[in-house]
Design an enzyme around this catalytic site. Structure first.
Site, PDB file in Angstrom:
ATOM      1  N   ALA A 121      11.944  -5.168  36.859  1.00  0.00           N
ATOM      2  CA  ALA A 121      11.052  -5.789  35.876  1.00  0.00           C
ATOM      3  C   ALA A 121       9.852  -4.888  35.570  1.00  0.00           C
ATOM      4  O   ALA A 121       9.368  -4.183  36.460  1.00  0.00           O
ATOM      5  CB  ALA A 121      10.563  -7.140  36.407  1.00  0.00           C
ATOM      6  N   PRO A 122       9.391  -4.883  34.305  1.00  0.00           N
ATOM      7  CA  PRO A 122       9.863  -5.697  33.176  1.00  0.00           C
ATOM      8  C   PRO A 122      11.009  -5.088  32.381  1.00  0.00           C
ATOM      9  O   PRO A 122      11.407  -5.651  31.376  1.00  0.00           O
ATOM     10  CB  PRO A 122       8.613  -5.805  32.313  1.00  0.00           C
ATOM     11  CG  PRO A 122       7.915  -4.502  32.536  1.00  0.00           C
ATOM     12  CD  PRO A 122       8.137  -4.153  33.981  1.00  0.00           C
ATOM     13  N   GLY A 123      11.523  -3.922  32.795  1.00  0.00           N
ATOM     14  CA  GLY A 123      12.693  -3.366  32.148  1.00  0.00           C
ATOM     15  C   GLY A 123      12.521  -1.989  31.537  1.00  0.00           C
ATOM     16  O   GLY A 123      13.478  -1.434  30.999  1.00  0.00           O
ATOM     17  N   LYS A 125      12.040   1.068  32.875  1.00  0.00           N
ATOM     18  CA  LYS A 125      12.852   2.120  33.482  1.00  0.00           C
ATOM     19  C   LYS A 125      14.336   1.819  33.350  1.00  0.00           C
ATOM     20  O   LYS A 125      15.154   2.732  33.236  1.00  0.00           O
ATOM     21  CB  LYS A 125      12.431   2.326  34.933  1.00  0.00           C
ATOM     22  CG  LYS A 125      11.001   2.884  35.062  1.00  0.00           C
ATOM     23  CD  LYS A 125      10.599   3.143  36.499  1.00  0.00           C
ATOM     24  CE  LYS A 125       9.212   3.787  36.564  1.00  0.00           C
ATOM     25  NZ  LYS A 125       8.138   2.858  36.115  1.00  0.00           N
ATOM     26  N   GLU A 143      15.678  -7.817  39.998  1.00  0.00           N
ATOM     27  CA  GLU A 143      14.255  -8.075  40.228  1.00  0.00           C
ATOM     28  C   GLU A 143      14.108  -9.173  41.267  1.00  0.00           C
ATOM     29  O   GLU A 143      14.675 -10.256  41.116  1.00  0.00           O
ATOM     30  CB  GLU A 143      13.570  -8.472  38.924  1.00  0.00           C
ATOM     31  CG  GLU A 143      12.126  -8.904  39.075  1.00  0.00           C
ATOM     32  CD  GLU A 143      11.264  -7.860  39.770  1.00  0.00           C
ATOM     33  OE1 GLU A 143      10.449  -8.265  40.632  1.00  0.00           O
ATOM     34  OE2 GLU A 143      11.404  -6.656  39.464  1.00  0.00           O
ATOM     35  N   ASP A 170      17.155 -10.341  46.699  1.00  0.00           N
ATOM     36  CA  ASP A 170      16.496  -9.474  47.669  1.00  0.00           C
ATOM     37  C   ASP A 170      17.321  -8.200  47.811  1.00  0.00           C
ATOM     38  O   ASP A 170      18.544  -8.217  47.662  1.00  0.00           O
ATOM     39  CB  ASP A 170      16.401 -10.199  49.010  1.00  0.00           C
ATOM     40  CG  ASP A 170      15.551  -9.442  50.013  1.00  0.00           C
ATOM     41  OD1 ASP A 170      16.057  -8.449  50.574  1.00  0.00           O
ATOM     42  OD2 ASP A 170      14.404  -9.841  50.246  1.00  0.00           O
ATOM     43  N   ASP A 187      11.987   1.916  41.920  1.00  0.00           N
ATOM     44  CA  ASP A 187      10.607   2.038  41.446  1.00  0.00           C
ATOM     45  C   ASP A 187       9.833   0.960  42.185  1.00  0.00           C
ATOM     46  O   ASP A 187       9.680  -0.163  41.709  1.00  0.00           O
ATOM     47  CB  ASP A 187      10.542   1.850  39.932  1.00  0.00           C
ATOM     48  CG  ASP A 187       9.137   2.036  39.397  1.00  0.00           C
ATOM     49  OD1 ASP A 187       8.488   3.015  39.794  1.00  0.00           O
ATOM     50  OD2 ASP A 187       8.687   1.203  38.602  1.00  0.00           O
ATOM     51  N   CYS A 240       3.913   3.942  41.118  1.00  0.00           N
ATOM     52  CA  CYS A 240       2.845   4.198  40.140  1.00  0.00           C
ATOM     53  C   CYS A 240       1.507   4.211  40.876  1.00  0.00           C
ATOM     54  O   CYS A 240       0.565   3.523  40.503  1.00  0.00           O
ATOM     55  CB  CYS A 240       2.865   3.162  39.019  1.00  0.00           C
ATOM     56  SG  CYS A 240       2.692   1.444  39.557  1.00  0.00           S
TER      57      CYS A 240
END
Length: 392
Positions: A121-123, A125, A143, A170, A187, A240
């Site tokens: 999420a949110p999509g 990548k 997610e 999970d 990510d 990030c």
């Protein structure tokens, strides 16, 4: 926006030395606007744009338009994404090319690849990955957070690739399925330091405890990710954030404890992407004072063992057949921008007199927005209620 946390500033100085001042200054500058085009849905054009160096479908925009009022955004013609994250498209392309070079002269048909985006999420990548894969490849966008999976579903649906699944699991679930995927992307949930220029919450939530909690969670996710990766498959690990614990230290953990082989992507030096800090591993750091985008750490590893190219199954055939059937059942009716926006607001619309009666697909500039039932005097709007736009 709130001032940067004092302890965070000290951490940056410990990490970067004199260079920290340049990064701190950059974090107080205006965020950069960039979009990534959907290669399977051409049509979006932007005036006064410049290419993103490390992504052939990425564009920097000189000004931020009112994206929500552009029907092409809702049609999935492009995705508004930070330029740093667009590197995912290029990385996946390069990894697929590595598979190709090892194919011993056999037919290079990689439409049967299976790719897992474990924290999707949110999509952004995931759609970058989809841009890179050959038609027919299967992509699973997972997610963990129930609150975030709705936005993921919407963005994936609008992007329009047929052979993709969105799940809410999970990471341990995928570990339990065994070695199933050729490429796994993690990510990972992180402390978000790289977003401090764009999101105030990244500044207000930051603490040393958060960094340690994230680093621990990231290791758990990575351990599960590797169990779902095929022998010879590739793991992409990114965050990030800037700190060493969540980045280079976790990369060292992947290499030394989890025993995966680091992969040198050999990104061109002229792209200006800095290497890792205090590590010999071939990892990369997108830094706002050096690269035109937000903060991102990126690394790639390979699982020991011989990779075996998967056999193409029926997935591509089934996906393409259902897509064709839907198009035949619901003819396309193209509308102007004003009508398209009314449709996206889930208002009643009136189509041209020659439009087919019954179920149709509303399109804008040839790209589908969604279904409607045309009864002649009006068209009943069947656009999903939770996707409707409110802005005028």
């Amino acid at each position: 926006m709130q001032e940067l946390p004092t302890d965070f500033i000290k951490m940056l100085h410990d990490l970067l030395g004199d260079e920290a001042s340049d990064l701190i200054k950059a974090l107080d500058e205006k965020p950069i606007t960039s979009v990534r085009l959907n290669k399977r849905k051409p049509g979006a054009e932007f005036d006064d744009s410049t290419p993103v160096t490390w992504c052939k479908s990425g564009l920097y925009l000189n000004e931020r338009p009112e994206f929500i009022l552009d029907p092409l955004l809702h049609a999935g013609a492009y995705y508004v994404q930070d330029a740093s994250s667009m590197i995912y498209e290029t990385v996946v392309e390069r990894l697929i090319n590595k598979f190709g070079k090892e194919n011993d002269g056999k037919e290079k048909d990689f439409g049967s690849l299976r790719i897992l985006d474990l924290c999707a999420a949110p999509g952004g990548k995931t759609t970058a990955i989809i841009n890179a894969v050959p038609d027919g490849s299967f992509v699973c966008a997972n997610e963990y957070s129930q609150k975030r999976v709705g936005a993921l579903k919407e963005n994936i649906a609008k992007w329009g690739y047929p052979n993709v699944s969105v799940t809410n699991r999970d990471s341990a679930y995928y570990a339990s399925l065994g070695e199933s995927y050729d490429i796994v992307a993690v990510d990972a949930p992180c402390s978000g330091e790289g977003m401090m220029r764009k999101e105030e919450v990244a500044r207000t939530q930051w603490s040393h405890n958060l960094v340690e909690q994230c680093a621990t969670l990231q290791k758990e996710i990575l351990e599960n990710a590797i169990k779902s990766l095929k022998p010879g498959g590739f793991l992409i690990y990114s965050t990030c954030t800037f700190n060493h614990h969540e980045n280079e230290e976790n990369a060292e953990y992947i290499a030394k404890v989890l025993e995966l082989e680091p992969v040198d992507l050999q990104l061109p030096e002229e792209w200006g992407i800095p290497k890792g800090i205090n590590t010999e591993l071939p990892v990369y750091r997108f830094m706002p004072h050096k690269t035109k985008g937000e903060g991102l750490f990126l690394s790639v590893f390979r699982k020991p063992g011989k990779w075996v190219q998967p056999q193409r199954g029926l997935e591509k055939f089934k996906a393409s057949q259902s897509q064709q059937t839907a198009k035949e059942e619901y003819p396309y009716v193209d509308v102007d921008k004003e009508t398209a926006l009314s449709y996206l607001r889930r208002e009643s619309i009136k189509l041209s007199e020659d439009a087919p009666r019954g179920m149709v697909t509303i399109t804008y500039k040839g790209l589908p927005l969604g279904p409607a039932k045309n009864i002649g005097t009006r068209a009943n709007n069947l656009y999903p209620k939770n996707w409707r736009i409110l802005k005028r």
